[in-house]
Design a protein around this motif. Structure first.
Motif, PDB file in Angstrom:
ATOM      1  N   ILE A   1       0.836  -1.202   0.000  1.00  0.00           N
ATOM      2  CA  ILE A   1       0.000   0.000   0.000  1.00  0.00           C
ATOM      3  C   ILE A   1       0.869   1.249   0.000  1.00  0.00           C
ATOM      4  O   ILE A   1       0.593   2.217  -0.710  1.00  0.00           O
ATOM      5  CB  ILE A   1      -0.965  -0.017   1.206  1.00  0.00           C
ATOM      6  CG1 ILE A   1      -1.893  -1.231   1.098  1.00  0.00           C
ATOM      7  CG2 ILE A   1      -1.781   1.271   1.269  1.00  0.00           C
ATOM      8  CD1 ILE A   1      -2.898  -1.354   2.203  1.00  0.00           C
ATOM      9  N   LEU A   2       1.932   1.175   0.770  1.00  0.00           N
ATOM     10  CA  LEU A   2       2.804   2.352   0.865  1.00  0.00           C
ATOM     11  C   LEU A   2       3.433   2.684  -0.480  1.00  0.00           C
ATOM     12  O   LEU A   2       3.670   3.846  -0.788  1.00  0.00           O
ATOM     13  CB  LEU A   2       3.878   2.144   1.919  1.00  0.00           C
ATOM     14  CG  LEU A   2       3.391   2.279   3.366  1.00  0.00           C
ATOM     15  CD1 LEU A   2       4.522   2.051   4.333  1.00  0.00           C
ATOM     16  CD2 LEU A   2       2.774   3.647   3.594  1.00  0.00           C
ATOM     17  N   GLN A   3       3.686   1.655  -1.278  1.00  0.00           N
ATOM     18  CA  GLN A   3       4.256   1.919  -2.597  1.00  0.00           C
ATOM     19  C   GLN A   3       3.358   2.855  -3.397  1.00  0.00           C
ATOM     20  O   GLN A   3       3.813   3.558  -4.275  1.00  0.00           O
ATOM     21  CB  GLN A   3       4.437   0.603  -3.361  1.00  0.00           C
ATOM     22  CG  GLN A   3       5.759  -0.054  -3.068  1.00  0.00           C
ATOM     23  CD  GLN A   3       6.320  -0.798  -4.274  1.00  0.00           C
ATOM     24  OE1 GLN A   3       5.907  -0.583  -5.397  1.00  0.00           O
ATOM     25  NE2 GLN A   3       7.297  -1.655  -4.019  1.00  0.00           N
ATOM     26  N   LYS A   4       2.059   2.820  -3.057  1.00  0.00           N
ATOM     27  CA  LYS A   4       1.143   3.719  -3.753  1.00  0.00           C
ATOM     28  C   LYS A   4       1.103   5.089  -3.112  1.00  0.00           C
ATOM     29  O   LYS A   4       0.728   6.081  -3.736  1.00  0.00           O
ATOM     30  CB  LYS A   4      -0.264   3.111  -3.754  1.00  0.00           C
ATOM     31  CG  LYS A   4      -0.253   1.713  -4.354  1.00  0.00           C
ATOM     32  CD  LYS A   4      -1.481   1.434  -5.192  1.00  0.00           C
ATOM     33  CE  LYS A   4      -1.204   0.265  -6.113  1.00  0.00           C
ATOM     34  NZ  LYS A   4      -2.067  -0.865  -5.934  1.00  0.00           N
ATOM     35  N   ALA A   5       1.424   5.144  -1.831  1.00  0.00           N
ATOM     36  CA  ALA A   5       1.319   6.404  -1.102  1.00  0.00           C
ATOM     37  C   ALA A   5       2.599   7.234  -1.203  1.00  0.00           C
ATOM     38  O   ALA A   5       2.558   8.455  -1.286  1.00  0.00           O
ATOM     39  CB  ALA A   5       1.004   6.126   0.360  1.00  0.00           C
ATOM     40  N   LEU A   6       3.724   6.558  -1.226  1.00  0.00           N
ATOM     41  CA  LEU A   6       4.992   7.277  -1.132  1.00  0.00           C
ATOM     42  C   LEU A   6       5.425   7.811  -2.492  1.00  0.00           C
ATOM     43  O   LEU A   6       4.962   7.340  -3.531  1.00  0.00           O
ATOM     44  CB  LEU A   6       6.079   6.339  -0.613  1.00  0.00           C
ATOM     45  CG  LEU A   6       5.830   5.723   0.765  1.00  0.00           C
ATOM     46  CD1 LEU A   6       6.854   4.637   1.057  1.00  0.00           C
ATOM     47  CD2 LEU A   6       5.897   6.811   1.826  1.00  0.00           C
TER      48      LEU A   6
END
Lengths: 217, 757, 472
Positions: free
Chosen positions: A110-115
């Protein structure tokens, strides 16, 4: 704005990573006798990951049989039994298994999408510059704050090294996606940077995953 | 009424204690006790006070009688349970009841560097005639603290043992005797500096020649932990104690070949406890303790005040005896001793017979010598020496001959020769100076005529461009090993254990075990090699001369099955024990070597190995050559020999101490895996210990650590690099450079003549 | 032998694998190729698919893993192995394993003893000196003692000063080293000890041998080579003339080679060049016979400006630049000599079928190494995709490449970015140069990196260097 719920739902719908185990080198393959589709496999265990995962097969080359063990926990999906007892070339796929994502892995996804992701410009090996490398090794990547244009990486190919500056919004390095041992394909992310204004959102992701993701043992 | 309640309570406690001691075993006497107490409780309600008192008195007498009977039935394992019971007397009880006053040093309950090791200064007040004397003692002992958690059951940490050593040395400075109390199941097996093994080794090494009387009292003598403070001039043992090389559970785990968290069943543990001969009576018979102090039935507990009195009397008696036996002139000494013994037999009260405990220097030397001779003869019967009588006889002559020769050569002649050499040297240098001055104008003139530069140039030219002399055979270059492992004959690949980390490619066995000498060319990992490799590739060719080969490992405790296993080991290895002792040369420098062979019963050390090691040290001492202990591998003390094996720790360390004190150079080299007793004594005490790369050195293996401490040690916990970082060893050697390194070590550490300072 | 059916495992990649495969085809031998995941597009893979044997292509985990090669050899049924150059070509342990394993293979190269003995600089130097072959002034045995070594270095230093060399330099090199590895210059004799120690430790670590040589550094020299070929039973030893490999990159990598070694017909030299070439050829042959050399090999020489020649080392393998020697060689007057085929043929036990008397030389050959690199920036390798690679076929040109021409080719990042070898021939130096220029000018080499940068190559550098070739 990131829709965490939707992302979580999406992953929950297919909470697996399909993975395969390939022959590390050429040799004659003998699968472990009790290998059955649906078998639950374990990855390395112990405080120091000192206990190897489930034994999958032996590969024998030059009268030296070597065990192939499972790298992650998961469930066995398919075994290429026709290879049993055969000589296989290096890199031949031996079996497939389904790896149920752990909390950390979901978080990472998920973080790959946020960062903000900084991508590798070329296929090469990458390192952090020594000063940052020490800091990351001792205090973790989140201790490093990066600015646009700051020299952050060393790109290494054909035995030659060139410095590579970071470009993008300033923030802390939240995730590192490469290891210096392996080549990185171009346009794959090297690091994920979290700008200060995005921090609450990132923290929410972590919290939501912690509470909503069922860990499977 | 309250009094009756209290007495009843006491009886209940006694019963509970007795039940604990006998564990789950059914016992008729025990059943009777239970039912009699139950009956009393049922009936007492209907009794009046007088009847109750009488009945209780009866019951108490019955208890006493039963306990006496039960005491006779105690098995060794019951005794183990006694010493581990929280009600067992502990050091604090002894400090309070045996000594007249004491100050604890460096601890206040859990506030201590190691609450399981307690140091105290105490004194005992005695009289002679009308005068009173306060006699100071240094008290060092394990504290089990009636089950207090932080005491760790009396399992001392390395730094606890270091503290013990420190205060032994303080006692030496203050010239007061040391009383040590051994209440330990074993040492806490962590490697954190100073390290379990290395610290125990340091303690034994220091105690070997501590210049004050040392008396030890053993209640629970658990292997290396016990030896850390147990080396003494007199060793007393409590009658219900045990003294063993390993806990019965540990022995059972090995016997039953258990792994991980499996537990041995009670019967096997019981059998092992019996077979290991761990009781006071066994140890007295074998000679490893000097005297037994009788305890009350079913073991001493804090309310046994009579017991403390007898302990005090014993301590006084033996401390006196040790002092008297080294003080004054020999005839007077034995006279005094004899008269004291006679009077003691007639019931002499040692409280009223003050003897000085501080020793004058000459007595200190005698004390230390006596201690050494005492230990030297221990365990003789446990290792059959099958050397023919004739050879033994000639050996004695030879040894005397070497001693005399060495004394003559090194002590008498050498000093004189040195003086002459110095004188000659000085004369020579003056002479050369003189000549140079005279000849220099001539030389200059000659140069001008002949053209010196031309001459020199031609010579240089030749030197730089023509073939030089070189004996290639002298150098171990390009993997030309004299001995090549039989594994080098197999056509197969071998994986390096570090291949995951360092990406090492599989190695071809003939390369790996041949030219590479078992070393991975990529990461430097050392695969274990046979001891023969070292024998033939480290020492000069044909220089090895083995001695004492006929001293043979035995089965002193008559362990079942072990005898045949031992025979098997002897047959397979062609050796009669795991220790091979020999003389050898390295670049023509002579040395004596003791080698522990991993292939023979895991390189374990028993009475025979200990004896051979001591003989090797003594031979090196007599011949005044360096002494190398090469440990091809050792798993520890051979547990099947019980205390016969354990006693080799102090015995061999003392031999090393004698050798080093006499000026010898003692080098230790660890290969493969070296653990436990030997490392914690005669190996670990060397000031020059080196590890062959990839070797492991430590006290207890990872499994034992996980079990005793509850924390699994990280991988490579015992690796030599870690050992070096912790300060346990002094360097790491590449196997291929062992010959070179050893030779250099002899040169740099042994001085010009490779032996004596 | 001659009649038996052999199957040859080509234990290499890229250009040399292609050439070995072609030689096998020419000789009518089956061959097996290997490749790694990185290298799937390489020309040798395609060649193996098209012309290789049944079971003729295997993917392996690494070219460096001997176990992979031998496992593949066994599975494919290969009974001989060609190591090419690099990788295992000069690894005597590999050669020994190949010959000594339970299922032995024919190693297409010298016997392992020869590889071992000539792979060791100390050994080679001592052998040379024992035969009166000139070597670089300096030590010829390992010196372990630092003080002794320093004394020796000082002697070399003073020796150079006396010869009038203003800034003497001493070389410290690992006996087992090679290709610029484990070698260092000492300009200040006071630094000698620390450098000596460093090289010794490096050698011990890298080559498991502490042997270190201390030599005078020869300045201002030409790099010459003598090409030798011997039959399996060592009876017939011939040479294929000399080469000059003096044009190199800043990293001392060869870029342009010429055969013969000097051209006294066209160019002036300070010394008798023909005599010199004859001398080094004679010395090389003497040594080859002495060690019972039994395959193809190269004797490397350095020639100082005053015409003194010193033996440097022996390469016990086929070299990249073998083609340039072949280009000027005529056997019984015939063109089209293929040294790789000769190497394979003799290794399999065939007699040469000719003697030195049958070998003659004609004209001048030049070999260009076409490399994706930037000569203006220290020869930095260039990485990217090659879109267009074309040249004009000529009868005086041989071009070897593993780069496919009908599809784009990504240069693998794991290996040196060598693209092609162009060998031109001329009746004399002038014509060879002219042909060289013509070849380079007509060469089309285009490509792009991921950043969109244009391909960089050393073609301009080679063009400029063509004018200097063979002059000294």
């Amino acid at each position: 704005m990131l829709d965490i719920s939707a992302l979580l739902e999406e992953i929950k719908n297919s909470p697996y990573a399909e993975m395969s185990v390939c022959a590390p080198h050429s040799g004659r393959i003998r699968f472990a006798p009790d290998l059955k589709e649906g078998l639950i496999l374990s990855g390395p265990q112990g405080d120091f990951a000192e206990k190897p995962g489930t034994l999958l097969a032996h590969i024998e080359r030059e009268r030296n049989p070597r065990p192939i063990t499972c790298p992650e926990r998961g469930e066995l999906v398919a075994v290429r039994r026709e290879l049993d007892g055969q000589f296989v070339e290096a890199g031949t796929e031996l079996l497939q298994f389904r790896h149920f994502l752990s909390r950390q892995e979901v978080e990472k996804r998920i973080l790959q999408k946020a960062l903000h992701l900084f991508l590798a410009p070329e296929r090469a090996r990458y390192y952090f510059v020594p000063a940052k490398d020490i800091k990351i090794k001792t205090a973790g990547p989140r201790s490093v704050f990066v600015h646009d244009g700051e020299e952050l990486f060393i790109m290494s190919r054909m035995k030659r090294e060139t410095p590579l500056p970071y470009h993008g919004p300033e923030g802390v390095i939240y995730a590192v996606y490469f290891s210096h041992a392996a080549n990185v394909e171009s346009a794959t992310p090297l690091i994920g940077v979290c700008p200060p204004d995005m921090l609450p959102q990132v923290e929410e992701v972590v919290l939501r995953v912690q509470t909503e993701w069922p860990e499977r043992s | 009424m309250i009094e009756i309640e209290k007495r009843l309570q006491r009886l209940n406690e006694r019963l509970a204690y007795t039940c604990d001691i006998f564990a789950d075993k059914s016992n008729a006497a025990l059943g009777l006790l239970k039912s009699r107490l139950k009956d009393y409780l049922l009936q007492s309600a209907s009794m009046d006070l007088g009847e109750q008192r009488r009945a209780l008195l009866d019951l108490e007498e019955f208890f006493a009688a039963s306990e006496e009977k039960l005491d006779a039935d105690l098995t060794p394992m019951d005794k183990v349970r006694i010493v581990r019971h929280p009600q067992r007397i502990c050091l604090r009880d002894i400090l309070e009841n045996v000594y007249d006053n004491y100050t604890e040093i460096g601890s206040m309950d859990e506030h201590s560097i190691d609450p399981s090791m307690v140091i105290a200064r105490a004194y005992i007040t005695r009289t002679r005639g009308k005068r009173t004397f306060n006699q100071s003692v240094m008290i060092i002992g394990h504290e089990k603290g009636h089950g207090e958690d932080f005491r760790n059951g009396g399992s001392a940490k390395p730094w606890g043992n270091a503290k013990a050593l420190h205060y032994m040395q303080v006692a030496e400075t203050e010239n007061i005797p040391v009383h040590t109390f051994v209440f330990t199941p074993g040492s806490y097996p962590v490697e954190d500096t100073p390290g379990a093994a290395q610290q125990i080794a340091a303690n034994i090494y220091a105690m070997a020649s501590l210049r004050v009387p040392v008396i030890s009292v053993i209640s629970e003598g658990g292997s290396g932990g016990a030896e850390a403070i147990g080396l003494a001039d007199r060793r007393l043992m409590l009658s219900h104690g045990y003294y063993s090389v390993i806990s019965p559970e540990g022995a059972a785990a090995i016997e039953g070949r258990l792994r991980g968290n499996q537990r041995a069943d009670a019967d096997l543990v019981e059998t092992c406890a019996t077979r290991m001969k761990i009781t006071a009576a066994d140890n007295l018979r074998m000679g490893y303790i000097d005297h037994i102090i009788q305890e009350p039935n079913l073991g001493a507990r804090p309310f046994h005040y009579d017991f403390f009195r007898s302990l005090r009397q014993e301590l006084l008696r033996v401390t006196d005896e040790v002092s008297i036996s080294v003080r004054g002139l020999p005839p007077i000494r034995s006279l005094r001793l004899r008269s004291r013994r006679k009077r003691a037999g007639r019931g002499l009260d040692f409280e009223k017979a003050y003897v000085r405990w501080n020793l004058p220097p000459s007595a200190q030397i005698r004390l230390v010598n006596k201690r050494h001779s005492k230990y030297r003869v221990l365990s003789r019967d446990a290792a059959p020496d099958n050397t023919p009588v004739s050879r033994r006889f000639s050996a004695v002559w030879q040894e005397t001959g070497w001693s005399l020769y060495s004394h003559f050569m090194h002590d008498m002649l050498q000093k004189r020769r040195q003086k002459v050499a110095e004188y000659v040297d000085e004369v020579k240098s003056e002479w050369t100076l003189f000549f140079e001055r005279i000849l220099s104008p001539w030389n200059k003139l000659l140069d001008k005529i002949v053209g010196a530069s031309e001459r020199v140039n031609r010579e240089t030219m030749r030197k730089l461009t023509e073939l030089s002399e070189w004996d290639n055979n002298l150098v171990q270059r390009g993997g030309n090993w004299i001995y090549v492992s039989s594994r080098a004959r197999e056509d197969r690949a071998v994986s390096c254990p570090n291949s995951q980390v360092h990406g090492c490619l599989d190695l071809w066995a003939p390369d790996l075990y041949g030219e590479f000498a078992g070393v991975c060319p990529n990461c430097g990992h050392h695969f274990p090699m046979e001891y023969q490799w070292y024998l033939h590739n480290v020492f000069d060719q044909g220089s090895i001369f083995e001695f004492a080969a006929d001293v043979e490992s035995g089965n002193p405790l008559h362990m079942e099955e072990f005898g045949s296993k031992l025979e098997e080991a002897k047959r397979k290895s062609g050796h009669k024990s795991s220790c091979m002792v020999f003389e050898a040369r390295i670049n023509d420098a002579r040395l004596v070597v003791a080698m522990l062979i991993a292939d023979f019963r895991g390189g374990t050390v028993g009475a025979a190995e200990g004896e051979k090691f001591i003989r090797a040290a003594e031979r090196a001492s007599r011949k005044r050559v360096p002494f190398l202990a090469y440990t091809h591998g050792t798993a520890g003390i051979r547990i099947q020999e019980g205390t016969n094996g354990l006693i080799q720790m102090p015995r061999c360390t003392m031999a090393v101490r004698r050798y080093i004190d006499a000026g010898g150079l003692y080098i230790v080299c660890y290969d493969t895996n070296s653990y436990a007793g030997p490392v914690a004594s005669f190996l670990g005490c060397s000031p020059y210990q080196f590890g062959i790369r990839s070797a492991n050195v430590g006290f207890a293996g990872p499994g034992v650590i996980a079990e005793t401490t509850g924390i699994a040690p990280p991988p490579h916990y015992h690796n030599v690099y870690k050992a070096l970082a912790r300060g346990h060893i002094q360097g790491i050697w590449d196997r291929r450079e062992m010959r070179f390194n050893l030779s250099r070590a002899l040169l740099t550490m042994g001085g010009r003549n490779l032996y004596y300072r | 032998m001659s009649g038996g059916k052999h199957k040859i495992l080509i234990a290499n990649r890229g250009e040399i694998a292609v050439r070995i495969a072609r030689a096998c085809l020419k000789l009518g031998r089956d061959f097996v190729c290997i490749y790694t995941a990185e290298d799937a597009q390489s020309g040798h893979v395609r060649l193996a698919r098209e012309y290789g044997a049944q079971k003729g292509l295997y993917r392996v985990s690494s070219y460096h893993d001997a176990n992979e090669l031998l496992a593949v050899a066994d599975d494919s049924g290969a009974d001989a192995l060609h190591p090419g150059y690099g990788f295992f070509a000069e690894d005597y342990r590999f050669a020994r394993r190949v010959q000594r394993r339970k299922r032995p293979l024919i190693f297409i190269g010298p016997s392992w003893q020869v590889i071992r003995d000539l792979g060791d600089k100390i050994n080679t130097k001592r052998l040379a000196r024992s035969l009166g072959v000139p070597t670089v002034p300096g030590s010829d045995k390992p010196i372990y003692d630092e003080m002794e070594a320093e004394k020796f270095a000082r002697t070399i230093y003073e020796f150079q000063l006396r010869q009038g060399i203003e800034h003497p330099v001493v070389l410290v090199k690992a006996s087992a080293g090679g290709g610029g590895m484990g070698i260092e210059e000492v300009h200040d004799i006071d630094l000698f000890r620390s450098i000596f120690r460093r090289i010794r430790n490096y050698a011990a670590r890298q080559f498991k041998d502490e042997g270190v040589l201390i030599e005078q550094r020869i300045r201002d020299f030409n790099h010459l080579e003598v090409q030798i070929l011997a039959e399996r039973d060592c009876a017939n030893v011939v040479h294929f003339g000399t080469r000059n490999c003096s044009i190199q990159s800043t990293g001392l990598q060869k870029r342009l080679e010429a055969a013969p070694g000097f051209d006294s017909k066209t160019l002036p030299y300070n010394f008798d060049a023909d005599q010199l070439l004859e001398n080094i050829t004679r010395h090389s042959l003497v040594m080859a016979r002495e060690v019972r050399y039994d395959s193809i090999g190269t004797w490397e020489w350095i020639v100082a400006r005053d015409g003194s020649a010193y033996l440097m080392e022996v390469n016990t393998r086929i070299q990249v630049e073998n083609g340039v020697s072949a280009a000027i060689t005529r056997i019984r007057g015939e063109k089209g000599v293929d040294l790789i085929a000769e190497q394979i043929r003799t290794a399999l036990g065939q007699p040469l079928g000719y003697t030195q008397a049958d070998i003659s030389f004609a004209g001048v050959g030049l070999e260009y190494r076409i490399i994706a690199e930037d000569p203006e920036h220290r020869f930095t390798p260039w990485v990217g995709r090659i879109d267009n690679f074309r040249w004009q076929e000529r009868d005086w040109l041989d071009l070897y490449t593993h780069v496919p021409r009908d599809c784009p080719y990504d240069i693998p990042t794991e290996f040196d970015p060598n693209l092609a070898l162009g060998i031109v021939w001329g009746q004399n130096l002038e014509q060879a140069r002219a042909h060289g220029r013509e070849f380079l000018d007509g060469l089309i080499l285009e490509g792009q990196s991921q950043n969109g940068d244009e391909l960089k190559s050393n073609v301009r550098f080679l063009r400029a260097k063509t004018d200097e070739v063979l002059s000294f």
